[in-house]
Write a protein that holds these residues in place. Structure first.
Motif, mmCIF file in Angstrom:
data_model
loop_
_atom_site.group_PDB
_atom_site.id
_atom_site.type_symbol
_atom_site.label_atom_id
_atom_site.label_comp_id
_atom_site.label_asym_id
_atom_site.label_seq_id
_atom_site.Cartn_x
_atom_site.Cartn_y
_atom_site.Cartn_z
ATOM 1 N N ASN A 1 -0.750 -1.021 -5.580
ATOM 2 C CA ASN A 1 0.391 -0.128 -5.369
ATOM 3 C C ASN A 1 1.396 -0.642 -4.336
ATOM 4 O OD1 ASN A 1 -1.434 0.243 -3.250
ATOM 5 N ND2 ASN A 1 -0.888 2.387 -2.960
ATOM 6 N N ILE A 2 0.941 -1.408 -3.347
ATOM 7 C CA ILE A 2 1.838 -1.823 -2.265
ATOM 8 C C ILE A 2 3.015 -2.670 -2.759
ATOM 9 C CG2 ILE A 2 2.006 -3.172 -0.133
ATOM 10 C CD1 ILE A 2 -0.762 -2.175 0.615
ATOM 11 N N LEU B 1 6.945 -1.715 -2.367
ATOM 12 C CA LEU B 1 7.823 -2.660 -1.681
ATOM 13 C C LEU B 1 9.042 -2.999 -2.532
ATOM 14 C CD1 LEU B 1 5.329 -5.226 -0.102
ATOM 15 C CD2 LEU B 1 7.078 -3.946 1.133
ATOM 16 N N MET C 1 6.389 1.146 7.750
ATOM 17 C CA MET C 1 5.282 1.679 6.959
ATOM 18 C C MET C 1 5.507 3.142 6.609
ATOM 19 S SD MET C 1 1.944 -0.235 8.625
ATOM 20 C CE MET C 1 0.865 0.273 7.271
ATOM 21 N N LEU D 1 7.275 3.539 3.452
ATOM 22 C CA LEU D 1 6.413 3.365 2.288
ATOM 23 C C LEU D 1 5.350 4.454 2.191
ATOM 24 C CD1 LEU D 1 5.802 -0.500 2.473
ATOM 25 C CD2 LEU D 1 7.602 0.723 1.249
ATOM 26 N N MET E 1 2.973 5.012 4.339
ATOM 27 C CA MET E 1 1.695 4.441 4.749
ATOM 28 C C MET E 1 1.468 4.703 6.235
ATOM 29 S SD MET E 1 1.782 0.700 2.866
ATOM 30 C CE MET E 1 0.108 0.281 3.438
ATOM 31 N N SER F 1 -4.615 -0.681 6.735
ATOM 32 C CA SER F 1 -3.368 -0.704 5.977
ATOM 33 C C SER F 1 -2.411 -1.783 6.460
ATOM 34 C CB SER F 1 -2.691 0.666 6.053
ATOM 35 O OG SER F 1 -2.386 1.000 7.396
ATOM 36 N N ARG G 1 -3.515 -5.045 4.870
ATOM 37 C CA ARG G 1 -3.238 -5.033 3.429
ATOM 38 C C ARG G 1 -1.744 -5.187 3.158
ATOM 39 N NH1 ARG G 1 -3.979 -0.427 1.244
ATOM 40 N NH2 ARG G 1 -4.639 0.829 3.035
ATOM 41 N N LEU G 2 -0.916 -4.534 3.971
ATOM 42 C CA LEU G 2 0.531 -4.640 3.775
ATOM 43 C C LEU G 2 1.009 -6.069 4.004
ATOM 44 C CD1 LEU G 2 3.361 -3.447 3.382
ATOM 45 C CD2 LEU G 2 3.379 -2.881 5.830
ATOM 46 N N GLN H 1 -0.074 -8.319 1.081
ATOM 47 C CA GLN H 1 0.677 -8.125 -0.153
ATOM 48 C C GLN H 1 2.128 -8.585 -0.008
ATOM 49 O OE1 GLN H 1 -0.450 -7.413 -3.129
ATOM 50 N NE2 GLN H 1 -2.551 -7.199 -2.357
ATOM 51 N N ARG I 1 1.557 7.278 -5.618
ATOM 52 C CA ARG I 1 1.355 5.985 -4.976
ATOM 53 C C ARG I 1 -0.083 5.475 -5.033
ATOM 54 N NH1 ARG I 1 1.590 9.927 -1.337
ATOM 55 N NH2 ARG I 1 0.069 10.029 0.367
#
Length: 292
Positions: free
Chosen positions: A72-73, A77, A103, A106, A108, A117, A120-121, A124, A199
């Motif tokens: 999903n990220i 984005l 974040m 988004l 997050m 997170s 992970r962000l 990605q 999301r």
């Protein structure tokens, strides 16, 4: 979908219905090429990926040391970057003074650690901005091809250990010229609130963006075979009869989530096909970018 998630989706969908996206300041956009064919839903082996939608094929190539973007990220984005590009008409996109601020855009919450997170962000973003994308159109003895990078440059100056602290320099992404003009000239209008509501499901995000685009110009009922949808949305499923059934089941589960936030979409399971019927657009046509 459990009752808690369903109730949350219903609450968010009622808020969406109560106020048009532009009036709420929630009008966003998605890159058309990534609506016609989509990114991987989950991590895949290797550094090459391909999906097909009729005459259109999306192929992705990533450095083997980095890997392909997935989940999903990257979708959130790309929508955020596309929206900023359409609004600012500028290739350089400023991401915000702090990591927490970006974040929040988004939806997050910043959490640290190996599986947090923030990690992970950043992973990605690295995958997405390192990726080479090829878009090919074939038909009537003709072939057209566009090769693009999402970004020419990315500067991420935030400190993962201090997400609320501003860096000395602003973090930014400079979109490649070809990607910039693609998204500015051919953006797909979406409701940012719908993206945030969906999301947690990459497939639901893909279906919502696709339906928003597809139903905006549909003028008669259309039957789409499930194998064709599988090639567009779920290339990692087996292509035999069992694989198509598994894909159909996952697609219909995700579609139920989409129909909660986009109840006007008239869609039916026609057995061997999915039936799309002319429906009101989720984003009224007077809100299209050409009118902004």
């Amino acid at each position: 979908m459990n009752n808690e998630n369903l109730n949350k989706l219903i609450t968010e969908s009622l808020a969406i219905e109560a106020e048009a996206a532009k009036e709420a300041g929630k009008l966003g956009f998605m890159a058309r090429a990534l609506v016609q064919a989509t990114l991987p839903h989950s991590k895949i082996e290797g550094n090459e990926f391909e999906r097909t939608n009729g005459a259109f094929t999306l192929a992705m190539l990533a450095p083997s040391s980095v890997g392909l973007p997935y989940g999903n990220i990257p979708r959130l984005l790309i929508s955020w970057l596309t929206t900023e590009a359409v609004k600012t008409r500028n290739r350089e996109i400023i991401l915000g003074e702090t990591l927490s601020q970006f974040m929040d855009e988004l939806d997050m919450a910043p959490t640290g650690g190996r599986w947090g997170s923030i990690t992970r962000l950043r992973d990605q973003m690295t995958r997405l901005f390192s990726c080479f994308v090829s878009c090919t159109y074939t038909g009537h003895d003709m072939t057209g091809m566009r090769n693009i990078m999402i970004a020419d440059e990315a500067n991420l100056w935030w400190s993962p250990k201090q997400p609320d602290q501003a860096a000395l320099w602003q973090s930014s992404v400079t979109l490649s010229e070809r990607f910039f003009w693609e998204v500015v000239e051919n953006p797909v209008p979406v409701d940012i609130r719908a993206l945030k509501a969906l999301r947690r499901s990459p497939m639901a995000l893909d279906i919502y963006c696709w339906l928003t685009y597809r139903l905006s110009y549909l003028n008669k009922p259309t039957n789409i075979p499930w194998p064709a949808l599988q090639a567009q949305f779920g290339a990692n499923y087996a292509t035999d009869a069992k694989g198509v059934r598994n894909f159909k089941l996952k697609f219909l589960q995700a579609l139920k989530k989409v129909q909660v936030v986009y109840p006007e979409a008239r869609i039916e399971d026609g057995g061997p096909t999915l039936i799309l019927k002319p429906s009101p657009t989720h984003i009224p046509k007077l809100y299209n970018p050409v009118d902004n």
